[in-house]
Structures are given as structure tokens and as C-alpha cells.
Design a protein around this motif. Sequence first.
Motif, PDB file in Angstrom:
ATOM      1  N   VAL A  48     -60.021  51.512  67.390  1.00 11.28           N
ATOM      2  CA  VAL A  48     -61.353  51.343  67.973  1.00 11.28           C
ATOM      3  C   VAL A  48     -61.229  50.885  69.426  1.00 11.28           C
ATOM      4  N   ASP A  49     -60.318  49.956  69.684  1.00  7.59           N
ATOM      5  CA  ASP A  49     -60.127  49.439  71.031  1.00  7.59           C
ATOM      6  C   ASP A  49     -59.682  50.549  71.977  1.00  7.59           C
ATOM      7  N   TRP A  50     -58.772  51.398  71.545  1.00 11.20           N
ATOM      8  CA  TRP A  50     -58.302  52.477  72.413  1.00 11.20           C
ATOM      9  C   TRP A  50     -59.382  53.529  72.651  1.00 11.20           C
ATOM     10  N   VAL A  51     -60.223  53.787  71.654  1.00 13.16           N
ATOM     11  CA  VAL A  51     -61.350  54.705  71.863  1.00 13.16           C
ATOM     12  C   VAL A  51     -62.279  54.139  72.931  1.00 13.16           C
ATOM     13  N   ILE A  52     -62.562  52.841  72.850  1.00 10.73           N
ATOM     14  CA  ILE A  52     -63.425  52.203  73.844  1.00 10.73           C
ATOM     15  C   ILE A  52     -62.768  52.241  75.221  1.00 10.73           C
ATOM     16  N   ARG A  53     -61.471  51.947  75.293  1.00  7.83           N
ATOM     17  CA  ARG A  53     -60.775  51.946  76.584  1.00  7.83           C
ATOM     18  C   ARG A  53     -60.757  53.335  77.225  1.00  7.83           C
ATOM     19  N   ILE A  54     -60.445  54.351  76.450  1.00  6.67           N
ATOM     20  CA  ILE A  54     -60.404  55.711  76.987  1.00  6.67           C
ATOM     21  C   ILE A  54     -61.809  56.161  77.387  1.00  6.67           C
ATOM     22  N   GLY A  55     -62.785  55.856  76.536  1.00  9.46           N
ATOM     23  CA  GLY A  55     -64.176  56.180  76.880  1.00  9.46           C
ATOM     24  C   GLY A  55     -64.622  55.466  78.138  1.00  9.46           C
ATOM     25  N   SER A  56     -64.225  54.213  78.277  1.00  4.13           N
ATOM     26  CA  SER A  56     -64.577  53.441  79.471  1.00  4.13           C
ATOM     27  C   SER A  56     -63.957  54.060  80.719  1.00  4.13           C
ATOM     28  N   MET A  57     -62.708  54.466  80.617  1.00  2.00           N
ATOM     29  CA  MET A  57     -62.045  55.075  81.771  1.00  2.00           C
ATOM     30  C   MET A  57     -62.766  56.356  82.202  1.00  2.00           C
ATOM     31  N   ILE A  58     -63.191  57.152  81.246  1.00  2.00           N
ATOM     32  CA  ILE A  58     -63.921  58.380  81.569  1.00  2.00           C
ATOM     33  C   ILE A  58     -65.240  58.036  82.257  1.00  2.00           C
ATOM     34  N   VAL A  59     -65.967  57.069  81.703  1.00  2.00           N
ATOM     35  CA  VAL A  59     -67.237  56.648  82.299  1.00  2.00           C
ATOM     36  C   VAL A  59     -67.011  56.089  83.702  1.00  2.00           C
ATOM     37  N   TYR A  60     -65.962  55.261  83.880  1.00  2.00           N
ATOM     38  CA  TYR A  60     -65.660  54.704  85.204  1.00  2.00           C
ATOM     39  C   TYR A  60     -65.360  55.810  86.213  1.00  2.00           C
ATOM     40  N   LEU A  61     -64.562  56.785  85.823  1.00  2.00           N
ATOM     41  CA  LEU A  61     -64.238  57.878  86.737  1.00  2.00           C
ATOM     42  C   LEU A  61     -65.493  58.642  87.160  1.00  2.00           C
ATOM     43  N   ILE A  62     -66.377  58.899  86.197  1.00  2.00           N
ATOM     44  CA  ILE A  62     -67.629  59.601  86.509  1.00  2.00           C
ATOM     45  C   ILE A  62     -68.467  58.777  87.479  1.00  2.00           C
ATOM     46  N   PHE A  63     -68.599  57.468  87.201  1.00  2.00           N
ATOM     47  CA  PHE A  63     -69.444  56.654  88.060  1.00  2.00           C
ATOM     48  C   PHE A  63     -68.793  56.350  89.405  1.00  2.00           C
ATOM     49  N   PHE A  64     -67.471  56.286  89.473  1.00  2.00           N
ATOM     50  CA  PHE A  64     -66.821  56.146  90.775  1.00  2.00           C
ATOM     51  C   PHE A  64     -67.101  57.384  91.629  1.00  2.00           C
ATOM     52  N   TYR A  65     -67.024  58.546  91.013  1.00  2.00           N
ATOM     53  CA  TYR A  65     -67.353  59.779  91.724  1.00  2.00           C
ATOM     54  C   TYR A  65     -68.790  59.723  92.227  1.00  2.00           C
ATOM     55  N   LYS A  66     -69.712  59.359  91.337  1.00  2.00           N
ATOM     56  CA  LYS A  66     -71.133  59.279  91.719  1.00  2.00           C
ATOM     57  C   LYS A  66     -71.347  58.226  92.796  1.00  2.00           C
ATOM     58  N   LEU A  67     -70.629  57.121  92.701  1.00  2.00           N
ATOM     59  CA  LEU A  67     -70.766  56.042  93.677  1.00  2.00           C
ATOM     60  C   LEU A  67     -70.303  56.488  95.067  1.00  2.00           C
ATOM     61  N   ILE A  68     -69.200  57.210  95.111  1.00  2.00           N
ATOM     62  CA  ILE A  68     -68.630  57.609  96.393  1.00  2.00           C
ATOM     63  C   ILE A  68     -69.336  58.839  96.983  1.00  2.00           C
ATOM     64  N   TYR A  69     -69.550  59.867  96.166  1.00  2.00           N
ATOM     65  CA  TYR A  69     -70.031  61.137  96.704  1.00  2.00           C
ATOM     66  C   TYR A  69     -71.541  61.336  96.588  1.00  2.00           C
ATOM     67  N   GLU A  70     -72.201  60.623  95.704  1.00  2.00           N
ATOM     68  CA  GLU A  70     -73.640  60.821  95.535  1.00  2.00           C
ATOM     69  C   GLU A  70     -74.430  59.561  95.857  1.00  2.00           C
ATOM     70  N   ASP A  71     -73.758  58.550  96.431  1.00  2.00           N
ATOM     71  CA  ASP A  71     -74.406  57.338  96.928  1.00  2.00           C
ATOM     72  C   ASP A  71     -75.210  56.599  95.849  1.00  2.00           C
TER      73      ASP A  71
END
Length: 137
Positions: A48-71
Motif C-alpha cells: 500500500v505504501d509503495w502504491v501511494i509513493r508511486i502515485g504521489s510521484m506521478i501526481v508531483y510530476l504532473i503538477f510540477f509540469y503545470k506549475l512551471i509551464y502553465e503557471d
Amino acid sequence: MGKLLLSIAVLFIVIFLVKVLLRKIFHIEKRKKEFFSYSHVNSLHRKVDWVIRIGSMIVYLIFFYKLIYEDYSLNLMLGIMLILFVLQMAVQAFFEWRYSEHPKEAILTASEMAILALAIGAVIWFDLLNFLIGTPN
């Protein structure tokens, strides 16, 4: 930047003191843990912890992209981090409480989660990030 580092240091000191106090109140023995170790209670917790960690990393990558390129707002990113952090700590506390040989450890995990969630929530609510980092208005 100095204010941010000082705030983080104060936050960790508060967490340390609260844990010491809770250990005394609830008679929780200090367990030896390795630094940066995973403290999984059982194999289900690890999965369960690894599912949450991997899911979190995917969400972070998406939001980092949105934060940098879509303001997108930095506070939105902090809010997402808060939700994912609380989820991970809540799962940790649940497995400690339900399946661990030391169920009182869940009290310490829950208190740490609450303190950090309140701190991140305060940064978002009062828009303290600009103040802590020191950027001009």
C-alpha cells in the motif's frame, strides 16, 4: 531564505518535543530505527505504501509540469502535497495501530502528521511562502 530554514528548524524541534512529551504521557518506549528507513509493519503495508509513493510521484510530476509551464499556483501544489502527505502518514498510523506489535507508535505518527499538516495548512492559508522565502511583493 533564512526565515524558511529557521521555520523548518523550529518545526522539527516542535515535533521532537511533542514526541518526547507523548512518549512520557503514554509510556511509549523508544524504538531503534535506522535513519531514512522504511518502517513497514507487514507486507500489505509495504504494498500500500509503495502504491501511494508511486502515485504521489506521478501526481508531483504532473503538477510540477503545470506549475512551471502553465503557471499554476504554488499554493495549489502545497495543497496537493498536503493531501498526499496526510494520506501516507494516515496509512502509516493505521497499520501501526492495527497490525503492529507496538500500537502506541500510531499516536506518535498521528501527532507528527497533525503538526506538519497544520504547518503546511498555515503556510497555504496565510500565504506565508512569500514571507518565508523572502520574495518582494
